[in-house]
Design a protein around this motif. Sequence first.
Motif, mmCIF file in Angstrom:
data_model
loop_
_atom_site.group_PDB
_atom_site.id
_atom_site.type_symbol
_atom_site.label_atom_id
_atom_site.label_comp_id
_atom_site.label_asym_id
_atom_site.label_seq_id
_atom_site.Cartn_x
_atom_site.Cartn_y
_atom_site.Cartn_z
ATOM 1 N N THR A 120 -27.949 18.695 57.639
ATOM 2 C CA THR A 120 -26.498 18.521 57.528
ATOM 3 C C THR A 120 -26.053 18.683 56.083
ATOM 4 N N ILE A 121 -26.793 18.099 55.139
ATOM 5 C CA ILE A 121 -26.458 18.224 53.724
ATOM 6 C C ILE A 121 -26.599 19.682 53.281
ATOM 7 N N HIS A 122 -27.648 20.348 53.737
ATOM 8 C CA HIS A 122 -27.849 21.763 53.409
ATOM 9 C C HIS A 122 -26.664 22.597 53.896
ATOM 10 N N GLY A 126 -21.211 12.160 37.617
ATOM 11 C CA GLY A 126 -22.475 12.586 37.044
ATOM 12 C C GLY A 126 -23.596 12.815 38.044
ATOM 13 N N ARG A 127 -23.414 12.362 39.274
ATOM 14 C CA ARG A 127 -24.433 12.617 40.295
ATOM 15 C C ARG A 127 -24.021 13.845 41.087
ATOM 16 N N SER A 128 -24.997 14.528 41.627
ATOM 17 C CA SER A 128 -24.657 15.737 42.387
ATOM 18 C C SER A 128 -23.969 15.368 43.695
ATOM 19 N N MET A 129 -23.122 16.278 44.133
ATOM 20 C CA MET A 129 -22.417 16.087 45.396
ATOM 21 C C MET A 129 -23.410 15.923 46.540
ATOM 22 N N ALA A 130 -24.485 16.703 46.521
ATOM 23 C CA ALA A 130 -25.466 16.642 47.607
ATOM 24 C C ALA A 130 -26.167 15.283 47.648
ATOM 25 N N VAL A 131 -26.483 14.737 46.495
ATOM 26 C CA VAL A 131 -27.131 13.417 46.443
ATOM 27 C C VAL A 131 -26.189 12.350 46.985
ATOM 28 N N LYS A 132 -24.932 12.395 46.550
ATOM 29 C CA LYS A 132 -23.949 11.419 47.033
ATOM 30 C C LYS A 132 -23.753 11.542 48.543
ATOM 31 N N LEU A 133 -23.629 12.779 49.032
ATOM 32 C CA LEU A 133 -23.466 12.973 50.473
ATOM 33 C C LEU A 133 -24.673 12.455 51.246
ATOM 34 N N HIS A 134 -25.857 12.719 50.720
ATOM 35 C CA HIS A 134 -27.078 12.253 51.381
ATOM 36 C C HIS A 134 -27.084 10.733 51.466
#
Length: 101
Positions: free
Chosen positions: A56-58, A26-34
């Motif tokens: 890096t996330i971008h 349910g969380r975005s991939m970008a949030v988890k990666l960050h």
Amino acid sequence: EANISKLLMVQICTLIEATIPFRGDGRSMAVKLHENLSETNRKFCLGMSTSTIEETIHDAVRLANRDVSGFADRIDVFIGNTWMLVKESVPDFLNLREFTI
């Protein structure tokens, strides 16, 4: 033996990690990666600035989007999988009460 910095290795791993779709919590991939990259930065004292983490996330999100650009041969499968990616990339879409078409 080639030398590669820990920082560059972590950035490469982050980009690769972003190409693995449908994690489904349910969380975005970008949030988890960050979150993961920030924790790794602290744990291993990589010295990444906030802007370096965000860049890096971008880059990881851009790579992940390119990775799925030709997602299916059939248009119905393509549209279905695209909507799955949109929901994963923008978790606000999971709250259907907030959006109408």
